[in-house]
Design a protein around this motif. Structure first.
Motif, PDB file in Angstrom:
ATOM      1  N   PHE A  59       0.819  -1.212   0.000  1.00  0.00           N
ATOM      2  CA  PHE A  59       0.000   0.000   0.000  1.00  0.00           C
ATOM      3  C   PHE A  59       0.851   1.259   0.000  1.00  0.00           C
ATOM      4  O   PHE A  59       1.939   1.300   0.579  1.00  0.00           O
ATOM      5  CB  PHE A  59      -0.940   0.001   1.215  1.00  0.00           C
ATOM      6  CG  PHE A  59      -2.086  -0.954   1.062  1.00  0.00           C
ATOM      7  CD1 PHE A  59      -3.297  -0.534   0.531  1.00  0.00           C
ATOM      8  CD2 PHE A  59      -1.940  -2.286   1.426  1.00  0.00           C
ATOM      9  CE1 PHE A  59      -4.351  -1.426   0.379  1.00  0.00           C
ATOM     10  CE2 PHE A  59      -2.988  -3.187   1.272  1.00  0.00           C
ATOM     11  CZ  PHE A  59      -4.193  -2.756   0.747  1.00  0.00           C
ATOM     12  N   VAL A  60       0.326   2.271  -0.651  1.00  0.00           N
ATOM     13  CA  VAL A  60       1.003   3.555  -0.745  1.00  0.00           C
ATOM     14  C   VAL A  60      -0.018   4.646  -0.457  1.00  0.00           C
ATOM     15  O   VAL A  60      -1.223   4.464  -0.678  1.00  0.00           O
ATOM     16  CB  VAL A  60       1.633   3.736  -2.140  1.00  0.00           C
ATOM     17  CG1 VAL A  60       0.566   3.797  -3.223  1.00  0.00           C
ATOM     18  CG2 VAL A  60       2.532   4.950  -2.200  1.00  0.00           C
ATOM     19  N   SER A  61       0.463   5.775   0.056  1.00  0.00           N
ATOM     20  CA  SER A  61      -0.399   6.926   0.287  1.00  0.00           C
ATOM     21  C   SER A  61      -0.350   7.838  -0.938  1.00  0.00           C
ATOM     22  O   SER A  61       0.722   8.267  -1.357  1.00  0.00           O
ATOM     23  CB  SER A  61       0.057   7.699   1.527  1.00  0.00           C
ATOM     24  OG  SER A  61      -0.794   8.802   1.772  1.00  0.00           O
ATOM     25  N   ILE A  62      -1.518   8.118  -1.513  1.00  0.00           N
ATOM     26  CA  ILE A  62      -1.597   8.904  -2.737  1.00  0.00           C
ATOM     27  C   ILE A  62      -1.912  10.366  -2.423  1.00  0.00           C
ATOM     28  O   ILE A  62      -2.935  10.683  -1.806  1.00  0.00           O
ATOM     29  CB  ILE A  62      -2.679   8.332  -3.681  1.00  0.00           C
ATOM     30  CG1 ILE A  62      -2.364   6.871  -4.032  1.00  0.00           C
ATOM     31  CG2 ILE A  62      -2.779   9.175  -4.957  1.00  0.00           C
ATOM     32  CD1 ILE A  62      -1.060   6.668  -4.771  1.00  0.00           C
ATOM     33  N   ASN A  63      -1.021  11.246  -2.845  1.00  0.00           N
ATOM     34  CA  ASN A  63      -1.226  12.699  -2.774  1.00  0.00           C
ATOM     35  C   ASN A  63      -1.413  13.231  -1.351  1.00  0.00           C
ATOM     36  O   ASN A  63      -2.019  14.283  -1.144  1.00  0.00           O
ATOM     37  CB  ASN A  63      -2.420  13.123  -3.645  1.00  0.00           C
ATOM     38  CG  ASN A  63      -2.159  12.875  -5.114  1.00  0.00           C
ATOM     39  OD1 ASN A  63      -1.026  12.978  -5.583  1.00  0.00           O
ATOM     40  ND2 ASN A  63      -3.205  12.534  -5.856  1.00  0.00           N
ATOM     41  N   ARG A  64      -0.877  12.487  -0.372  1.00  0.00           N
ATOM     42  CA  ARG A  64      -0.890  12.977   1.009  1.00  0.00           C
ATOM     43  C   ARG A  64       0.260  12.326   1.755  1.00  0.00           C
ATOM     44  O   ARG A  64       0.492  11.126   1.607  1.00  0.00           O
ATOM     45  CB  ARG A  64      -2.203  12.609   1.711  1.00  0.00           C
ATOM     46  CG  ARG A  64      -2.356  13.316   3.060  1.00  0.00           C
ATOM     47  CD  ARG A  64      -3.150  12.497   4.043  1.00  0.00           C
ATOM     48  NE  ARG A  64      -3.527  13.255   5.236  1.00  0.00           N
ATOM     49  CZ  ARG A  64      -2.705  13.620   6.212  1.00  0.00           C
ATOM     50  NH1 ARG A  64      -1.415  13.326   6.145  1.00  0.00           N
ATOM     51  NH2 ARG A  64      -3.145  14.297   7.261  1.00  0.00           N
ATOM     52  N   PRO A  65       1.013  13.085   2.555  1.00  0.00           N
ATOM     53  CA  PRO A  65       2.066  12.464   3.369  1.00  0.00           C
ATOM     54  C   PRO A  65       1.482  11.419   4.315  1.00  0.00           C
ATOM     55  O   PRO A  65       0.293  11.462   4.658  1.00  0.00           O
ATOM     56  CB  PRO A  65       2.655  13.648   4.155  1.00  0.00           C
ATOM     57  CG  PRO A  65       2.279  14.862   3.372  1.00  0.00           C
ATOM     58  CD  PRO A  65       0.958  14.554   2.749  1.00  0.00           C
ATOM     59  N   LEU A  66       2.307  10.490   4.731  1.00  0.00           N
ATOM     60  CA  LEU A  66       1.877   9.477   5.687  1.00  0.00           C
ATOM     61  C   LEU A  66       1.459  10.130   7.002  1.00  0.00           C
ATOM     62  O   LEU A  66       1.976  11.185   7.384  1.00  0.00           O
ATOM     63  CB  LEU A  66       3.009   8.493   5.954  1.00  0.00           C
ATOM     64  CG  LEU A  66       3.461   7.617   4.779  1.00  0.00           C
ATOM     65  CD1 LEU A  66       4.727   6.849   5.161  1.00  0.00           C
ATOM     66  CD2 LEU A  66       2.361   6.664   4.351  1.00  0.00           C
ATOM     67  N   LEU A  67       0.530   9.483   7.707  1.00  0.00           N
ATOM     68  CA  LEU A  67       0.167   9.939   9.045  1.00  0.00           C
ATOM     69  C   LEU A  67       1.275   9.616  10.031  1.00  0.00           C
ATOM     70  O   LEU A  67       1.539  10.382  10.961  1.00  0.00           O
ATOM     71  CB  LEU A  67      -1.132   9.274   9.502  1.00  0.00           C
ATOM     72  CG  LEU A  67      -2.394   9.578   8.696  1.00  0.00           C
ATOM     73  CD1 LEU A  67      -3.555   8.756   9.227  1.00  0.00           C
ATOM     74  CD2 LEU A  67      -2.714  11.065   8.765  1.00  0.00           C
ATOM     75  N   ALA A  68       1.907   8.457   9.832  1.00  0.00           N
ATOM     76  CA  ALA A  68       2.974   8.024  10.736  1.00  0.00           C
ATOM     77  C   ALA A  68       3.745   6.885  10.079  1.00  0.00           C
ATOM     78  O   ALA A  68       3.285   6.278   9.109  1.00  0.00           O
ATOM     79  CB  ALA A  68       2.402   7.570  12.073  1.00  0.00           C
ATOM     80  N   THR A  69       4.917   6.602  10.638  1.00  0.00           N
ATOM     81  CA  THR A  69       5.673   5.413  10.260  1.00  0.00           C
ATOM     82  C   THR A  69       5.970   4.613  11.528  1.00  0.00           C
ATOM     83  O   THR A  69       6.016   5.171  12.629  1.00  0.00           O
ATOM     84  CB  THR A  69       6.991   5.770   9.554  1.00  0.00           C
ATOM     85  OG1 THR A  69       7.745   6.661  10.390  1.00  0.00           O
ATOM     86  CG2 THR A  69       6.728   6.434   8.206  1.00  0.00           C
ATOM     87  N   ILE A  70       6.144   3.312  11.359  1.00  0.00           N
ATOM     88  CA  ILE A  70       6.394   2.427  12.494  1.00  0.00           C
ATOM     89  C   ILE A  70       7.620   1.572  12.183  1.00  0.00           C
ATOM     90  O   ILE A  70       7.662   0.904  11.147  1.00  0.00           O
ATOM     91  CB  ILE A  70       5.186   1.520  12.779  1.00  0.00           C
ATOM     92  CG1 ILE A  70       3.916   2.360  12.965  1.00  0.00           C
ATOM     93  CG2 ILE A  70       5.436   0.650  14.005  1.00  0.00           C
ATOM     94  CD1 ILE A  70       2.646   1.547  13.056  1.00  0.00           C
TER      95      ILE A  70
END
Length: 344
Positions: free
Chosen positions: A174-185
């Protein structure tokens, strides 16, 4: 699997729907066959992280998942909303982005997290990603910043409106389209990104709204060079919601102009919805740039997806057609993503 010690007494409910994460190998191929209790028993350290109770919603391949299952999820979350600090949904990957987008518009004003996760390999398969993804979902969920609908997968926390499955086998599906990630783990640590609270804080309410109805009469029409005029006409005449996948920034080919000029006024009279999207993965539509786009926007009155994914536009259209008296949620979500136009 080693886990760093976590202290939290938050209470979660795991809503199971089947999917690869719960699948077993059979002579007819993989199919769901593991219950929620078995899933949870595989996760080392979860009992120190939070309290988890389990409620099965369905047990199906996510290819078979429909809006009636979204309704079941919304009803369950509504009925147990006051009893839990958050909700994790184990889900097949094939339609996870559709469910995430749908829940993002069906559940409004949330002040608690609703997190979807799954895996590319079954929980009991060697080298599975299921254990880490499910643990990470709860690890993110206990954070005070976690609220609204999101997808947790392969160390990424993705806004529910922006998730897209872009790989069929790899763990980074999965990738986030046209928005930065909410968080990384990573290594048991959650890093909240700086844009995580944008819009979500503005939508928080003490009394969230739970919408159950979605209009299912919708078709995605992919334009191809030389596509049949009659086929386009029939789809536009017979379908309440038509999501048109155009080329580049979006527009209607000149040879289809007569078809749209004939049909679009009829669609408007009936309250039907027509939206232009693009075949491009990133950056979205802009019907104001080219003549073919301007004509669609100004003369035909066509709406556009902007920076929303096809999954998000589908969800917005289904919700909008089921609730015509409400706000234009397509415009609201489109404007939201414009906030990040220079951050991606």
């Amino acid at each position: 699997m080693s886990r760093s010690k976590q202290v939290s007494r938050k209470k979660f409910i795991l809503l199971t729907t089947g999917g690869t994460i719960a699948s077993v190998e059979t002579q007819n191929g993989r199919m769901p066959g593991i219950n929620g209790e078995t899933l949870i028993r595989q996760i080392d350290g979860l009992e120190q992280l939070c309290k988890v109770e389990i409620r099965p919603v369905c047990s199906i391949d996510s290819t078979d998942l429909t809006p009636k299952h979204w309704k079941l999820l919304v009803e369950t979350i509504r009925d147990f909303y006051e009893d839990y600090d958050g909700f994790v949904i184990s889900h097949g990957t094939d339609t996870m982005a559709y469910t995430a987008a749908a829940l993002s518009v069906m559940l409004q004003g949330l002040n608690k997290p609703v997190i979807l996760t799954g895996s590319q390999l079954p929980m009991e398969a060697a080298g599975t990603d299921a254990k880490q993804n499910l643990y990470d979902a709860f690890l993110y969920g206990i954070r005070p910043e976690a609220r609204g609908v999101s997808v947790v997968f392969n160390g990424k926390v993705i806004d529910g409106l922006c998730a897209r499955k872009w790989k069929t086998e790899s763990f980074d599906a999965f990738v986030s389209i046209n928005r930065p990630l909410l968080a990384t783990i990573e290594n048991g640590r959650v890093k909240i990104e700086t844009t995580a609270g944008v819009f979500r804080d503005a939508g928080i309410s003490e009394k969230p709204q739970f919408y159950l109805e979605m209009e299912e009469d919708l078709c995605a029409l992919k334009l191809t060079p030389g596509i049949s005029r009659e086929m386009v006409r029939q789809i536009l005449m017979q379908t309440k919601g038509v999501l048109i996948e155009g080329f580049g920034l979006g527009g209607i080919p000149n040879y289809l102009e007569e078809v749209f000029e004939e049909v679009m006024p009829l669609r408007k009279e009936k309250g039907y919805l027509t939206v232009m999207e693009t075949q491009a993965l990133l950056e979205g539509t802009d019907l104001s740039v080219y003549e073919v786009g301007l004509r669609a926007k100004k003369e035909l009155g066509m709406e556009e997806s902007g920076r929303l994914t096809a999954e998000a536009v589908t969800a917005c259209m289904m919700w909008q057609m089921a609730h015509p008296e409400k706000e234009n949620i397509l415009e609201t979500c489109r404007t939201y993503l414009e906030t990040f136009a220079h951050n991606v």
